[in-house]
Write an enzyme that holds these catalytic residues in place. Structure first.
Site, PDB file in Angstrom:
ATOM      1  N   HIS A  89       0.800  -1.227   0.000  1.00 30.17           N
ATOM      2  CA  HIS A  89       0.000   0.000   0.000  1.00 30.17           C
ATOM      3  C   HIS A  89       0.835   1.282   0.000  1.00 30.17           C
ATOM      4  CE1 HIS A  89      -4.491   0.955   0.957  1.00 30.17           C
ATOM      5  NE2 HIS A  89      -4.032   1.687  -0.024  1.00 30.17           N
ATOM      6  N   ASP A 111      -9.785  -0.665   3.493  1.00 28.97           N
ATOM      7  CA  ASP A 111      -8.632  -1.373   4.061  1.00 28.97           C
ATOM      8  C   ASP A 111      -9.009  -1.960   5.418  1.00 28.97           C
ATOM      9  OD1 ASP A 111      -5.990  -2.000   4.986  1.00 28.97           O
ATOM     10  OD2 ASP A 111      -5.160  -0.289   3.896  1.00 28.97           O
ATOM     11  N   HIS A 113      -6.801  -2.164   7.613  1.00 28.53           N
ATOM     12  CA  HIS A 113      -5.909  -1.387   8.481  1.00 28.53           C
ATOM     13  C   HIS A 113      -6.128   0.109   8.258  1.00 28.53           C
ATOM     14  CE1 HIS A 113      -3.976  -5.282   7.452  1.00 28.53           C
ATOM     15  NE2 HIS A 113      -3.788  -5.334   8.758  1.00 28.53           N
ATOM     16  N   ASP A 115      -3.417   2.411   8.138  1.00 21.15           N
ATOM     17  CA  ASP A 115      -2.262   2.966   7.414  1.00 21.15           C
ATOM     18  C   ASP A 115      -1.992   4.410   7.831  1.00 21.15           C
ATOM     19  OD1 ASP A 115      -2.314   0.490   6.251  1.00 21.15           O
ATOM     20  OD2 ASP A 115      -2.813   1.177   4.242  1.00 21.15           O
ATOM     21  N   HIS A 128       4.310   0.514   4.671  1.00 24.65           N
ATOM     22  CA  HIS A 128       2.931   0.358   4.163  1.00 24.65           C
ATOM     23  C   HIS A 128       1.867   0.637   5.231  1.00 24.65           C
ATOM     24  CE1 HIS A 128       1.920  -4.173   5.082  1.00 24.65           C
ATOM     25  NE2 HIS A 128       2.554  -3.601   6.079  1.00 24.65           N
ATOM     26  N   ASP A 215      -7.338  -1.821  -0.654  1.00 27.01           N
ATOM     27  CA  ASP A 215      -6.446  -2.855  -0.140  1.00 27.01           C
ATOM     28  C   ASP A 215      -7.240  -4.158  -0.087  1.00 27.01           C
ATOM     29  OD1 ASP A 215      -4.829  -4.533   1.490  1.00 27.01           O
ATOM     30  OD2 ASP A 215      -3.920  -2.762   2.423  1.00 27.01           O
ATOM     31  N   ASP A 217      -6.943  -6.677   1.465  1.00 25.43           N
ATOM     32  CA  ASP A 217      -7.136  -7.311   2.778  1.00 25.43           C
ATOM     33  C   ASP A 217      -8.399  -6.825   3.499  1.00 25.43           C
ATOM     34  OD1 ASP A 217      -6.476  -4.923   4.152  1.00 25.43           O
ATOM     35  OD2 ASP A 217      -4.400  -5.534   4.466  1.00 25.43           O
ATOM     36  N   GLU A 260      -1.670  -4.958  -2.397  1.00 22.02           N
ATOM     37  CA  GLU A 260      -1.341  -6.019  -1.429  1.00 22.02           C
ATOM     38  C   GLU A 260      -1.637  -7.425  -1.930  1.00 22.02           C
ATOM     39  OE1 GLU A 260       0.314  -5.634   1.566  1.00 22.02           O
ATOM     40  OE2 GLU A 260       0.318  -3.441   1.729  1.00 22.02           O
TER      41      GLU A 260
END
Ligand SMILES: [Mn+2]
Length: 283
Positions: A89, A111, A113, A115, A128, A215, A217, A260
């Site tokens: 990312h 995402d 996460h 970030d 990332h 992302d 994920d 990712e």
């Protein structure tokens, strides 16, 4: 062509092997179908300062993102919409900088996460986990000043969408800045479509065009295992599909990242084929 596709197989930001093979894996499959549209950008391998444990591979990432930003910027000037495939990312610091030089954009950061770490809050030192902070002007000056000096996006023009795994200090920072965040648990409680439309409306009150930074994920790894940092739970493939269709059909996009993808963790090429499925939507 309305869209222009770039691939930057940067893995230094995740500091995990596998992501660097993603673009070749995608290109190989697309070539079989005579549909390879991805222009691959080579990752820079710069001399690094090994003592910088809290911000690893800073020079290579900065250089790679700058190259990407230059390409993306030219694409925007040519009135095309850049679609950038990662890589981890951290590439978003290149893509968004390239677009933001030409116009004010909103960003939906889809995402698991946040970030939103900096070199001062990070636990891993992996860059990332820092791009969204750097793009707003927070963090290491080399990251903040990629392509041109200073913040690229306004905090009020950002939505984090689908988060379900934030670091403690990162979460405090997000709250302190007042970034609009839609947690995965909000999506579970209120429904995907409602939360997505609300996020889009929030951005469209402020800007005309939105950068979608996606992302993989954010999707449940039971459906899509080929990502570098799988987190339990997450949205479905069908919901991700709906999101892309909604943005494309309503002509909301300034630009897109899909990041990712890690072929080493994939199972029966399901993640690869989903990325190709997403790319086919852009025509
Ligand atoms: Mn991310």
């Amino acid at each position: 062509m309305k869209y222009k596709f770039y691939g930057l197989p940067l893995h230094y930001g995740a500091d995990s092997i596998g992501i660097n093979y993603g673009i070749d894996e995608l290109k190989k499959e697309l070539q079989k179908k005579k549909a390879d549209v991805i222009e691959k950008i080579e990752v820079a391998n710069e001399q690094e300062n090994g003592h910088l444990k809290y911000i690893k591979y800073l020079n290579s990432i900065t250089k790679s993102c700058t190259t990407l930003a230059e390409k993306v910027n030219q694409t925007v000037k040519n009135d095309q919409i850049p679609v950038i495939i990662g890589g981890d990312h951290s590439i978003a610091m290149g893509s968004i900088s390239g677009v933001a030089k030409e116009k004010e954009i909103g960003v939906i950061w889809v995402d698991a996460h946040g970030d939103m770490n900096t070199h001062e809050t990070t636990v891993t030192g992996n860059i990332h986990g820092m791009p969204l902070a750097a793009l707003q002007g927070y963090g290491h000056e080399k990251l903040v000043n990629i392509f041109y000096n200073g913040a690229k996006i306004k905090t009020s023009n950002v939505v984090i969408f689908g988060a379900r795994n934030l670091d403690y200090r990162e979460k405090l920072f997000i709250e302190q800045l007042g970034i609009k965040i839609v947690y995965y648990r909000d999506i579970v409680s209120n429904g995907f479509k409602q939360e997505m439309r609300q996020a889009v409306n929030y951005l469209l009150e402020r800007v005309n065009k939105i950068h979608l930074s996606f992302d993989l994920d954010v999707i449940d790894p039971n459906f899509l295992p080929g990502v570098s940092i799988p987190v339990e739970g997450g949205i479905s493939v069908a919901e991700a599909d709906y999101l892309f269709d909604f943005f494309i059909q309503n002509n909301l996009l300034s630009s897109v990242d899909i990041v990712e993808y890690n072929p080493m963790f994939d199972s029966n090429h399901v993640t690869r084929d989903f990325v190709i499925h997403l790319l086919k939507k852009f025509k």
